[in-house]
Design an enzyme around this catalytic site. Structure first.
Site, PDB file in Angstrom:
ATOM      1  N   SER A  88      32.357 -79.526  13.165  1.00  0.00           N
ATOM      2  CA  SER A  88      33.315 -78.908  12.246  1.00  0.00           C
ATOM      3  C   SER A  88      34.691 -78.837  12.901  1.00  0.00           C
ATOM      4  O   SER A  88      34.861 -79.133  14.090  1.00  0.00           O
ATOM      5  CB  SER A  88      32.851 -77.495  11.861  1.00  0.00           C
ATOM      6  OG  SER A  88      33.029 -76.600  12.949  1.00  0.00           O
ATOM      7  N   SER A  90      36.480 -76.074  13.421  1.00  0.00           N
ATOM      8  CA  SER A  90      36.802 -74.694  13.801  1.00  0.00           C
ATOM      9  C   SER A  90      37.535 -74.588  15.126  1.00  0.00           C
ATOM     10  O   SER A  90      38.134 -73.547  15.417  1.00  0.00           O
ATOM     11  CB  SER A  90      35.528 -73.851  13.857  1.00  0.00           C
ATOM     12  OG  SER A  90      34.709 -74.227  14.948  1.00  0.00           O
ATOM     13  N   LYS A 145      32.907 -71.909  20.532  1.00  0.00           N
ATOM     14  CA  LYS A 145      34.120 -71.132  20.289  1.00  0.00           C
ATOM     15  C   LYS A 145      34.767 -70.834  21.638  1.00  0.00           C
ATOM     16  O   LYS A 145      34.261 -71.190  22.689  1.00  0.00           O
ATOM     17  CB  LYS A 145      33.816 -69.810  19.564  1.00  0.00           C
ATOM     18  CG  LYS A 145      33.000 -69.934  18.285  1.00  0.00           C
ATOM     19  CD  LYS A 145      33.762 -70.596  17.154  1.00  0.00           C
ATOM     20  CE  LYS A 145      32.883 -70.711  15.910  1.00  0.00           C
ATOM     21  NZ  LYS A 145      33.548 -71.469  14.828  1.00  0.00           N
ATOM     22  N   SER A 231      37.537 -70.712  10.887  1.00  0.00           N
ATOM     23  CA  SER A 231      36.523 -70.547  11.919  1.00  0.00           C
ATOM     24  C   SER A 231      35.598 -69.397  11.573  1.00  0.00           C
ATOM     25  O   SER A 231      36.052 -68.266  11.369  1.00  0.00           O
ATOM     26  CB  SER A 231      37.183 -70.292  13.283  1.00  0.00           C
ATOM     27  OG  SER A 231      36.199 -69.995  14.257  1.00  0.00           O
TER      28      SER A 231
END
Length: 284
Positions: A88, A90, A145, A231
């Site tokens: 993705s 994010s 992250k 996100s």
């Protein structure tokens, strides 16, 4: 359906290893005894008969062939380096969809495969690290992250899209703009701890923050994506099965490792689109 690849790999290593051991302890001595008995009964041995007597069962042959390869993969993947692909956006602009990354599995301690029990302490995650972890609400899913909050930190994110740690705004500097789906996108240099990196903000997109201030408990981490308005991270996780005091936090037991490099990018893996290496480099 989620596939527990570490468990499958451990089982494969165990089965192939047991087959190799069974052959070493039981079947190989039997084959040698059969060959010795045959050679003691005749004056001249037939090579074809010897080959047949010494032939390993097909299952054992496969087990002995695959065991060293699988064992090496298990050691590398469990204790040293594991590859991942970014699914993705994010973490834009740091990581793009289709980036293939390498994750250091021993940076935050040596853990047993499958059990994820830490057996050797190395160091703790630092603010600004890009970390792969198992999603608290579904540990079968890996997330990536950036570490924003450490134990004891108070984290807040204002309606002006500004990150605060312990009441102090995190240093950031506007470096440019680009078109976005809902208007302009602003790119910033941000400094978290000793790490300088870029973040992305969509000025026309607003998401309701689920809380004003998050306090990070011991043994947990507050995570955010660099693509701040796209996100799914610690600000938005909402699982009624998780206690409120740790809701949105990543426990130490869920850590997979530290992402440190991009080694290939393949955003659209079709025959008409070849992988490229233009983004190869260290992750900041």
């Amino acid at each position: 359906m989620s596939i527990n690849f570490p468990l499958i790999l451990v089982i494969a290593v165990a089965v192939s290893g047991l087959l190799a051991l069974f052959d070493l302890v039981v079947l190989a001595p039997r084959r040698r005894a059969a060959i010795a008995a045959y050679e003691g009964q005749i004056a001249e041995s037939d090579p074809q008969v010897l080959e047949r007597l010494n032939k390993e069962p097909l299952l054992v042959e496969y087990g002995k062939s695959f065991f060293p390869v699988l064992a090496i993969v298990l050691v590398l993947r469990s204790f040293l380096i594991e590859p991942f692909q970014i699914p993705s956006g994010s973490m834009k602009p740091t990581l793009e969809v289709g980036d293939f990354i390498l994750v250091n599995k021993f940076a935050y301690g040596i853990r047993l495969p499958v059990l994820d029990t830490k057996i050797i302490e190395v160091e703790d995650p630092q603010r600004g690290d890009v970390m792969v972890f198992r999603y608290p609400s579904d540990p079968n899913i890996n997330y990536i992250k950036r570490v924003v909050g450490l134990a004891g930190d108070e984290i807040s994110y204002s309606s002006e899209k500004r990150l605060y740690i312990n009441g102090q705004p995190v240093a950031e500097q506007l470096i440019g703009e680009e078109p976005g789906s809902l208007g302009s996108v602003q790119l910033y240099h941000e400094k978290l701890g000793e790490v300088e990196h870029q973040i992305r903000k969509e000025m026309g997109r607003y998401r309701r923050e689920p809380g004003t201030v998050w306090t990070v408990p011991a043994g947990h981490y507050f995570m955010m994506g660099d693509n701040r308005d796209n996100s799914n991270d610690s600000r938005y996780w909402n699982d009624p099965k998780i206690a409120k005091d740790v809701l949105g936090m990543v426990p130490d037991k869920n850590i997979v490792g530290k992402a440190f490099a991009v080694w290939m990018s393949w955003p659209d893996p079709k025959l008409s689109h070849l992988p490229n290496f233009s983004r190869v480099g260290l992750i900041h």
